[in-house]
Design a protein around this motif. Structure first.
Motif, PDB file in Angstrom:
ATOM      1  N   MET A  13      -4.211 -41.874  -2.198  1.00  0.00           N
ATOM      2  CA  MET A  13      -3.868 -42.231  -3.635  1.00  0.00           C
ATOM      3  C   MET A  13      -3.118 -43.664  -3.373  1.00  0.00           C
ATOM      4  N   ARG A  14      -2.642 -43.945  -2.308  1.00  0.00           N
ATOM      5  CA  ARG A  14      -1.817 -45.354  -2.361  1.00  0.00           C
ATOM      6  C   ARG A  14      -2.980 -46.594  -2.672  1.00  0.00           C
ATOM      7  N   SER A  15      -2.384 -47.445  -3.532  1.00  0.00           N
ATOM      8  CA  SER A  15      -3.298 -48.539  -3.812  1.00  0.00           C
ATOM      9  C   SER A  15      -3.814 -49.361  -2.640  1.00  0.00           C
ATOM     10  N   PHE A  16      -3.257 -50.023  -1.864  1.00  0.00           N
ATOM     11  CA  PHE A  16      -3.471 -50.982  -0.767  1.00  0.00           C
ATOM     12  C   PHE A  16      -4.531 -50.382   0.330  1.00  0.00           C
ATOM     13  N   SER A  17      -4.699 -49.059   0.383  1.00  0.00           N
ATOM     14  CA  SER A  17      -5.495 -48.430   1.423  1.00  0.00           C
ATOM     15  C   SER A  17      -6.505 -47.606   0.720  1.00  0.00           C
ATOM     16  N   ASN A  18      -6.408 -47.889  -0.570  1.00  0.00           N
ATOM     17  CA  ASN A  18      -7.511 -47.135  -1.232  1.00  0.00           C
ATOM     18  C   ASN A  18      -8.846 -47.895  -1.289  1.00  0.00           C
TER      19      ASN A  18
END
Length: 175
Positions: A13-18
């Protein structure tokens, strides 16, 4: 184990790894580059290629959208500017002072789009002042699209660099 926890472990749910963040980034910049002042770019190409009725259609669409943009800026431009500055400042503080990754991701999407909004307003004013039509209008729209693509390329590059940095420092490599 809780199904909620399992879901959040399965879908990061982290932005940059999604993956969804990067898909959304590509879609936003693709559509922003395609819609020049609210007019699909294929209308500009068609007007260049075929002229006549395609050019009349292009001029009508541009006139409608330019008048709409300028009317909105005259009626509520200062309010929109104030709310936009407040929102961008809030995102900047949340993202980089309080280290909220979601706010960083939204800021890296919203700030360049606010530059595109200013560019669109400037181009709309120029088109109205020049009473641009024909080839002059086409050149103005092509230049606007070129500037939009340049801003988009820089924004994607900066977002990718920041995302990689975040993933390396917060992910399995950085602990």
């Amino acid at each position: 184990m809780d199904w909620y926890q399992t879901l959040f472990e399965l879908i990061d749910m982290r932005s940059f790894s999604n993956l969804w963040f990067w898909i959304m980034l590509a879609v936003i910049w693709s559509s922003t580059s395609h819609w020049v002042l609210g007019v699909p770019f294929d209308m500009v190409v068609r007007a260049r290629r075929f002229g006549e009725q395609a050019q009349i259609d292009l001029e009508d669409m541009v006139r409608i959208n330019v008048n709409r943009l300028l009317y909105i800026s005259q009626v509520s431009g200062l309010w929109l500017l104030g709310f936009t500055c407040f929102g961008l400042t809030t995102l900047t503080l949340l993202g980089f002072i309080y280290r909220l990754e979601f706010a960083q991701a939204v800021l890296l999407l919203a700030f360049p789009l606010s530059l595109i909004a200013l560019l669109s307003l400037s181009t709309a004013r120029l088109i109205q002042q020049e009473d641009a039509a024909g080839e002059r209008l086409q050149k103005r729209l092509m230049r606007h699209r070129l500037y939009t693509q340049i801003i988009g390329m820089v924004a994607i590059f900066v977002t990718a660099l920041w995302g990689m940095y975040q993933n390396m420092t917060l992910g399995p490599l950085g602990g």
